[in-house]
Motif scaffolding. Structure first.
Motif, short mmCIF file in Angstrom:
data_model
loop_
_atom_site.label_atom_id
_atom_site.label_comp_id
_atom_site.label_asym_id
_atom_site.label_seq_id
_atom_site.Cartn_x
_atom_site.Cartn_y
_atom_site.Cartn_z
N PHE A 101 0.63 -0.95 0.12
CA PHE A 101 0.02 -0.29 0.18
C PHE A 101 0.92 1.00 -0.36
CE2 PHE A 101 -2.28 -3.38 2.51
CZ PHE A 101 -3.44 -3.66 1.53
N ALA B 210 0.52 5.74 1.00
CA ALA B 210 -0.21 7.47 0.65
C ALA B 210 0.44 7.59 0.07
CB ALA B 210 -0.51 7.54 1.41
N GLY C 183 3.78 7.69 0.04
CA GLY C 183 5.08 7.79 -0.15
C GLY C 183 6.14 8.48 0.58
N THR C 184 6.21 9.05 1.26
CA THR C 184 7.67 9.63 2.12
C THR C 184 7.70 9.21 3.00
OG1 THR C 184 6.00 10.43 3.81
CG2 THR C 184 6.11 12.12 1.63
N SER C 185 7.58 7.40 2.65
CA SER C 185 8.58 6.49 4.07
C SER C 185 10.27 6.88 3.82
CB SER C 185 8.21 5.57 3.94
OG SER C 185 7.13 5.45 4.54
N SER D 176 7.01 15.73 8.37
CA SER D 176 6.91 14.88 6.98
C SER D 176 4.85 15.90 7.01
CB SER D 176 7.15 14.27 6.71
OG SER D 176 6.56 12.84 7.04
N MET E 142 0.24 10.80 5.25
CA MET E 142 -1.62 10.78 4.48
C MET E 142 -1.59 9.52 6.30
SD MET E 142 -1.86 11.22 0.82
CE MET E 142 -1.77 12.92 0.19
N SER F 133 5.73 10.05 14.44
CA SER F 133 5.62 10.46 15.31
C SER F 133 7.04 11.62 15.42
CB SER F 133 6.63 9.87 16.80
OG SER F 133 7.48 9.73 16.61
C1 LIG Z 1 12.21 14.64 5.41
C2 LIG Z 1 11.17 13.62 5.70
C3 LIG Z 1 11.03 13.92 7.25
C4 LIG Z 1 10.58 13.05 8.01
N1 LIG Z 1 10.22 12.99 9.14
C5 LIG Z 1 9.34 12.40 10.04
C6 LIG Z 1 9.31 11.99 11.40
O1 LIG Z 1 10.12 13.19 12.06
N2 LIG Z 1 9.37 11.22 12.41
C7 LIG Z 1 8.27 10.38 11.68
O2 LIG Z 1 7.20 9.20 12.35
N3 LIG Z 1 8.83 10.28 10.27
C8 LIG Z 1 9.38 11.03 9.34
N4 LIG Z 1 9.61 10.55 8.46
C9 LIG Z 1 9.03 9.59 7.21
C10 LIG Z 1 7.10 9.58 7.06
O3 LIG Z 1 7.12 11.08 6.42
C11 LIG Z 1 6.26 9.26 8.30
O4 LIG Z 1 6.72 8.06 8.37
C12 LIG Z 1 5.04 8.84 7.50
O5 LIG Z 1 4.20 9.21 8.22
C13 LIG Z 1 4.85 8.41 6.48
O6 LIG Z 1 3.32 8.77 5.52
P1 LIG Z 1 3.22 8.59 3.59
O7 LIG Z 1 2.12 9.18 3.40
O8 LIG Z 1 4.11 9.02 3.14
O9 LIG Z 1 3.14 6.70 3.84
P2 LIG Z 1 3.78 5.61 2.85
O10 LIG Z 1 5.02 5.76 2.93
O11 LIG Z 1 3.10 5.92 1.19
O12 LIG Z 1 3.41 4.67 3.57
C14 LIG Z 1 4.32 3.99 5.06
C15 LIG Z 1 4.01 2.84 5.26
O13 LIG Z 1 1.83 2.88 5.33
C16 LIG Z 1 1.59 1.76 5.29
N5 LIG Z 1 0.55 2.20 4.77
C17 LIG Z 1 0.31 3.19 3.22
N6 LIG Z 1 -1.75 3.57 3.64
C18 LIG Z 1 -2.06 2.83 3.96
C19 LIG Z 1 -3.19 2.06 4.54
N7 LIG Z 1 -4.22 3.07 4.29
N8 LIG Z 1 -3.41 0.69 5.25
C20 LIG Z 1 -2.56 0.82 5.73
N9 LIG Z 1 -1.01 0.80 5.50
C21 LIG Z 1 -0.75 1.54 5.01
C22 LIG Z 1 2.54 1.90 3.15
O14 LIG Z 1 2.63 0.00 2.88
C23 LIG Z 1 3.77 1.99 4.16
O15 LIG Z 1 4.15 0.68 4.90
C24 LIG Z 1 9.58 11.55 7.26
C25 LIG Z 1 9.93 11.70 6.28
C26 LIG Z 1 10.74 12.63 5.60
C27 LIG Z 1 11.58 12.59 3.27
#
Ligand SMILES: Cc1cc2nc3c(=O)[nH]c(=O)nc-3n(C[C@H](O)[C@H](O)[C@H](O)COP(=O)(O)OP(=O)(O)OC[C@H]3O[C@@H](n4cnc5c(N)ncnc54)[C@H](O)[C@@H]3O)c2cc1C
Length: 925
Positions: free
Chosen positions: A66, A68, A70-72, A131, A136, A146
C-alpha cells in the motif's frame, strides 16, 4: 499476469489499473534509499474496490504494497509486484465529531490538512512527524509516525479509537461496529486464537513483560507493536493496535477515528547554544523536568548544513567546532503559565556556560523559521551530498539516562568509520536520535562500510543501551534483518506468528518488518544518475507533490525527476531499448508537456528545487534539435506589434460572431474569453513635465495590451484604462515605456525553453523601463503577476518593480479612501504571487475592499500556465477541481493575471477580473 490484470480491471475499471512503463517507473520510488519497480499500479476509488482487489490478489497469491504519500524512509512503501495507492480526492473524507475532540478520517488526507480542519475547534491531530505537510493518515498510522512533541503519548497508537480494516483476503472489520466485530470473531477464529494465545503467553512471562514495558517507555517502531498485548485484552482491540505501526504488512486501513489534543494558546521557542555535544545532552534531563513539550538537538554538522537556509541567524556560521544547539518549544495555556515555564527553563540552564545568552521568542514568524530550519536538516544534508550518492537516515532511541553516552558513542563510531560529515540531530526529549550520511552504494567498498556501520550500530544501541533501532520511521526492509536482534528470538517468534495469522499467504508487503533475507537491507538501492544540476540534489522525498498541480493527473514533480533518472540510466546502460523508447515517448506529454512550470514545487521542496527548470532545459534541448535557430519563435519576437494586431483582430472577429450567432462553445472559445482591447486606450500621453507630481511607470503586459474583459462581462473598460484611472485618483502621473507594444518580459519564450529570445526581450524592456523611470527613481507597475515575477528575477536591482497587489498594498492603500462592500468576493493568489511571498498583502488588499473575502481552500496554481489553458485545458480543469463548489454562489472573483482569470472564470462560472477593478469600485467618490 494478463489474466490478473484482466480480473483487476474487471473490478476497478481499466482506468484504475496501470501497467505502462511510465507509471511503473514513476511510482517506483518513495523517500527512502531503496527502489522497487512495480508490475501493476492500482488506484482504487473506494473501499469496495480495495476489498475486491485484495480478494483477487489473495486468491492468486500476488504480493502487494500500500502507499499513501510515499514519504517513507525505510523502504516500506515500494513494491516489485503490485502497488496500491490510496490518496487524493476519493480518500480524503473526514468528519469532525464531539466538538473536535474526535476526528474520523479516510487515509489519503495529510496531517496538516486535518490540523487546518480542526483549527476552529482549538484541537489538533496527535501525531506530528516533521513530514506532516505531506504525510497522509494511512502512512502515519501504518508507520506509527511521530515527531517533535507527540512522543509516545499522542502518536497513532495512543490516539486511535477505531478503524475500518481490510484484511489480506478482503475481509472487512469495522472495530466501531459490534456486528462487524462479532462477525470477525467467527470468520477469523484462527487469527483470534493466535492473538489470544500470544497475549496469555506474554502475560505469563515477567521477563517479557518487563522487556516490552521498557522498550515502549521510549519511542519504538522496530517490529510489531508488542505493547498491544499488555495494554489490551480484547481481540478486536489487539487487532486495531497491532495495525498501528504494521507498515502495511497486516491489513489496509480505509478509515480511522482518533481522539485529538488541545492546542495551547501561548507558544514560544528558543535556540540554546552549548559548547559541545556532551553539555547539550547533559542539559536535556533538566529541561525535561521543566516540562517542555519539545527538545531537539542539532550538532555542529547539523547547524552547518542549514546555515544558508532562510530564517537561520547569521552568527551560526561563526560558531566554534563542537558547538551544539538545543531547539526548545514552550507551550502553555496562559501568559502566567508561560512566564513560569520560561523561568523554569532558565533555572534549568543556570549551571551551564552557554555560547550565547538564553533568549526566548514568541514571534510566530521566528518560531516557524526555527522549526523549518530543524525540519530542513535531512533534506539539506541530502542536498549537500556528492551527485550520484544516496542519502541515509538512521533513527534510533535510547532511554533518557543513556542519552549523553549514546550520542558520544555514536559520534565516535561515525568518526572512526570515516563518516565525519555525518550529521546528528533528533528529538532528544524522547531520546530519539537521527544521523544522516551520504554513501555511494555503487562502490563496493562503501557498501561494505555501510554494512559494517549497521552492524556496529545495532550492537551499540541494542547491547549497550537496550534502545530502539527504529524509533519512528518504521522497520521497513532497512531494519528487517535486525528485528530479532533487538527483540530476541522469543518475541521475534511471536511477531512471525502474528504476520502468519493476519496474512497466511504472506502477500502484504513482503520482506518489510519480517524477512528471511539477512541481506535485504543491502539490496534494491536507488540508482541516482546525474541528469541536470537543477535537480541532481533531489532526494525524492515527495514534499513537492502537495504543490504540484499535475500530481495524480499526469506526473508529479518528484516523478518527473524519477523518470528522467531512469531514462538517463537506461540510455547509459543500453539495458532495455524498448522501455527507454516507451519512457521517452510517454514523458513528452505526461512529463514535459503537462508541466505548468509554475515553480510551486520549489516552495515545499526543502531544497527549493524547481523541477520546472529541468523541464524548461529539456524543452530548450528539444527546440534546438527540432528547429535549429528557432525561426518561428524569433520571428514572433521581432514582430510583436503584428502579433498584438493578430490577437486583437481574432478576438474582435469571434466577439462579433457571437453578437449574431447564439452563444456557443467553439473549440477554446466560450463566454469567458476576452474581447479585444481598444487601440485608443493604449495611446501614450506625453509627460506633463510637472516635477512635483508623484510619478509611476506603468507597463501593461502584452496580454493586457490585447485582451480586455470577458465578452459577456458588463464591464467594458480594459485593465489599462482602469489602472490609469485608479493611479490618477491616487494622485499619480502615469508614465509608459516608449514603444510599449513591442515590449515583453520574455515569459512566453522562457516557458517554452527559448532562453536567448526571452533574455533579449526582457533586456529590451529593462532598458525602456530604466529610461522612463529615470534609472529606477519612480516605481514600476506591471499589471500581470507572472510577468512581474520574471522581471524581478532577471532585471536590474535599480528597478523598483511591482505587480498590482503589492503596488496597491504599498502605494495606494494609504492614498485612497476605500469603502468595503458587504459582498462575499473570491480571490485567487496566483502561483507567482505566492512565490513572491505576497499572500499576506493579498489578504490585506482584499480586506480593504470587502468585509467578506473568500480565499478558496485547496486551490493552488490554476494550471493555465500562459497558453496551456487554451491548448491543454484539462490541466486547468484538474488544477481548479476544488474551486467551483466554494465560489459559485459569489458575485465575482479577483486576481492579478489575465490568463489565469480566464481559467478561473471557466472553472467556477463566476467572472474573475484584476483586483484593480475592485479597488476602482471601492474608491469613495
Ligand atoms: C524529510 C522527511 C522527514 C520525515 N520526518 C519524520 C518524522 O519526524 N517522524 C516520522 O515518524 N516520520 C518521518 N518521516 C517518514 C514519513 O514521512 C512518515 O513515516 C509518514 O508518516 C509516512 O506517511 P506517508 O503518507 O508518506 O506513507 P507511505 O510512505 O505512503 O506509507 C507508509 C507505510 O504505510 C503503509 N500504508 C499506506 N497507506 C496505508 C493504508 N491505508 N493502510 C495500511 N497501510 C498503509 C505503506 O504500505 C507503508 O508501509 C519523514 C520523511 C521525510 C522524507
Amino acid at each position: 499476469m494478463t489474466s490478473l490484470i484482466k480480473k483487476l480491471s474487471g473490478v476497478l475499471g481499466k482506468e484504475q489499473v496501470y501497467t505502462d512503463d511510465l507509471t511503473l517507473i514513476a511510482t517506483a520510488a518513495d523517500a527512502g534509499c531503496y527502489r522497487k519497480i512495480p508490475k501493476i499500479v492500482l488506484k482504487p476509488q473506494d473501499e469496495k474496490q480495495v476489498i475486491e482487489s485484495l480478494k483477487i490478489l489473495y486468491e492468486t497469491g500476488t504480493a502487494l504494497t500500500f502507499r499513501a504519500a510515499g514519504t517513507s524512509l525505510s523502504g516500506q512503501a515500494i513494491s516489485d509486484s503490485v502497488l496500491l495507492q490510496a490518496r487524493g480526492q476519493n480518500w480524503s473524507n473526514f468528519t469532525i465529531l464531539e466538538e473536535g475532540t474526535l476526528i474520523r478520517t479516510q487515509p489519503g488526507i495529510t496531517g496538516t490538512r486535518l490540523n487546518q480542519l480542526l483549527a476552529p475547534t482549538g484541537m489538533k491531530f496527535g501525531p506530528d512527524p516533521a513530514s506532516i505537510n505531506s504525510a497522509m493518515v494511512g502512512g502515519i498510522i501504518a508507520n506509527n509516525a511521530s515527531g517533535m512533541s507527540c512522543g509516545t503519548h499522542a502518536n497513532s497508537y495512543a490516539t486511535i479509537q477505531s478503524a475500518r480494516i481490510i484484511f489480506a483476503d478482503g475481509t472487512l472489520l469495522d472495530t466501531a461496529n459490534q456486528e462487524s466485530c462479532k462477525a470477525l470473531l467467527k470468520s477469523k477464529q484462527e487469527l483470534v486464537s493466535t492473538l489470544s494465545r500470544i497475549r496469555d503467553d506474554i502475560r505469563f512471562k515477567p521477563a517479557l513483560i518487563e522487556k516490552i514495558r521498557k522498550k515502549y517507555s521510549i519511542k519504538n517502531t522496530t517490529g510489531y507493536g508488542m505493547n498491544s498485548f499488555l495494554d489490551y485484552s480484547d481481540p478486536v482491540d489487539l487487532i486495531l493496535h497491532l495495525l498501528v505501526g504494521s507498515e502495511g504488512t497486516l491489513g489496509f486501513v480505509s478509515e480511522a477515528t482518533f481522539t485529538t489534543i488541545p492546542v495551547k494558546a501561548f507558544r514560544a521557542s528558543s535556540l540554546i547554544y552549548f559548547k559541545n555535544l556532551e553539555s547539550a545532552c547533559n542539559a536535556v534531563p533538566l529541561l525535561r523536568e521543566a516540562n517542555l513539550p519539545a527538545i531537539e538537538i542539532m550538532d555542529r554538522e547539523a547547524l552547518r548544513s542549514v546555515e544558508d537556509n532562510a530564517g537561520i541567524p547569521d552568527y551560526i556560521r561563526e560558531l566554534d567546532n563542537g558547538v551544539t544547539a538545543l531547539l526548545i518549544d514552550l507551550e502553555e495555556e496562559s501568559q502566567e503559565a508561560m512566564d513560569a515555564m520560561v523561568e523554569r527553563t532558565s533555572s534549568a540552564l543556570s549551571g551551564f556556560s552557554l555560547v550565547r545568552d538564553f533568549e526566548v521568542t514568541s514571534d510566530l514568524k521566528q518560531i516557524t523559521d526555527y522549526w523549518n530550519v530543524r525540519k530542513g536538516i535531512f533534506p539539506s544534508v541530502g542536498g549537500m551530498r556528492k551527485p550520484g550518492t544516496s542519502v541515509i537516515i538512521e533513527d534510533v532511541a535510547v532511554g533518557a539516562e543513556h542519552l549523553t553516552d549514546a550520542v558520544i558513542d555514536m559520534r565516535r563510531m561515525l568518526d572512526e568509520l570515516d563518516y565525519k560529515d555525518a550529521v546528528i540531530y533528533g528529538h532528544v526529549l524522547d531520546g530519539n536520535l537521527h544521523f544522516i550520511f551520504a554513501p555511494d552504494f555503487h562502490n563496493d567498498a562503501e557498501l561494505k562500510k555501510y554494512d559494517n556501520m549497521i552492524l556496529q550500530l545495532t550492537r551499540l544501541i541494542v547491547d549497550k543501551y537496550d534502545g530502539s533501532l527504529k524509533a519512528e520511521h518504521g522497520t521497513g526492509i532497512n531494519m528487517a534483518p535486525f528485528v530479532a536482534y533487538e527483540w530476541g528470538e522469543e518475541l521475534y517468534g511471536y511477531m512471525k506468528e502474528i504476520k502468519k495469522a493476519f496474512d497466511p499467504k504472506g502477500i502484504l508487503n513482503p520482506d518489510v518488518i519480517i524477512s528471511d533475507d539477512p541481506q535485504i537491507h543491502l539490496k534494491h538501492f536507488k540508482p541516482m544518475p546525474v541528469i541536470d544540476e537543477a535537480v541532481d540534489q533531489c532526494i525524492e522525498c515527495g514534499f513537492c507533490e502537495i504543490n504540484c498541480l499535475t500530481n495524480d493527473l499526469t506526473l508529479s514533480a518528484r516523478q518527473r525527476i524519477v523518470v528522467q533518472r531512469e531514462i538517463e540510466r537506461l540510455s547509459r546502460s543500453g539495458e532495455d531499448a524498448e522501455k527507454l523508447r516507451n519512457l521517452r515517448k510517454s514523458f513528452k506529454y505526461q512529463g514535459e508537456g503537462s508541466c505548468a512550470g509554475d515553480g510551486l514545487c520549489a516552495i515545499t521542496c526543502p531544497l527549493s528545487i524547481d523541477t520546472g527548470v529541468m523541464i524548461k532545459h529539456l524543452r530548450a534541448r528539444n527546440n534546438s534539435r527540432k528547429r535549429p535557430g528557432n525561426p518561428i519563435a524569433t520571428w514572433i519576437s521581432k514582430h510583436f506589434p503584428l502579433v498584438h494586431f493578430g490577437v486583437r483582430t481574432g478576438l474582435g472577429f469571434m466577439s462579433a460572431i457571437n453578437k449574431v450567432v447564439p452563444f456557443k462553445k467553439i473549440w477554446i472559445w466560450d463566454r469567458h474569453m476576452p474581447r479585444p482591447v481598444k487601440l485608443n486606450s493604449l495611446t501614450i500621453p506625453d509627460s506633463s513635465g510637472d516635477t512635483d507630481k508623484m510619478k509611476v511607470v506603468y507597463f501593461p503586459s502584452c496580454i493586457n495590451q490585447s485582451m480586455g474583459t470577458a465578452v459577456r462581462a458588463k464591464e467594458k473598460k480594459s485593465l489599462v484604462e482602469v489602472s490609469v484611472e485608479v493611479l490618477e485618483k491616487a494622485g499619480y502621473e502615469v508614465l509608459f515605456p516608449r514603444g510599449m507594444n513591442k515590449l515583453c518580459c520574455g515569459t512566453p519564450w522562457e516557458s517554452k525553453g527559448f532562453f536567448d529570445i526571452a533574455d533579449a526581450k526582457s533586456g529590451e524592456l529593462e532598458q525602456a523601463l530604466l529610461d522612463v523611470s529615470m534609472n529606477g527613481k519612480y516605481p514600476v507597475l506591471c499589471d500581470t503577476s507572472p510577468c512581474t515575477h520574471r522581471m524581478k528575477r532577471v532585471m536590474s536591482d535599480k528597478l523598483d518593480l511591482y505587480e498590482p497587489v503589492e503596488f496597491i498594498h504599498d502605494h495606494l492603500l494609504d492614498k485612497l479612501e476605500l469603502k468595503k462592500t458587504d459582498d462575499a468576493l473570491a480571490f485567487h493568489v496566483t502561483c507567482t504571487s505566492t512565490r513572491m511571498g505576497l499572500q499576506e498583502k493579498f489578504i490585506t488588499v482584499a480586506r480593504a475592499c470587502t468585509k467578506n473575502p473568500i480565499f478558496p481552500e485547496e486551490v493552488g496554481c490554476c494550471g493555465f500556465a500562459g497558453d496551456k489553458g487554451f491548448t491543454q485545458p484539462e490541466i486547468n480543469t484538474w488544477a481548479l477541481r476544488n474551486l467551483k463548489l466554494q465560489v459559485n454562489q459569489l458575485s465575482a472573483g479577483y486576481s492579478n493575471s489575465r490568463t489565469c482569470e480566464i481559467g478561473l472564470s471557466r472553472n467556477s462560472d463566476i467572472d474573475y477580473k484584476s483586483v484593480m477593478y475592485l479597488v476602482r469600485e471601492a474608491i469613495k467618490e
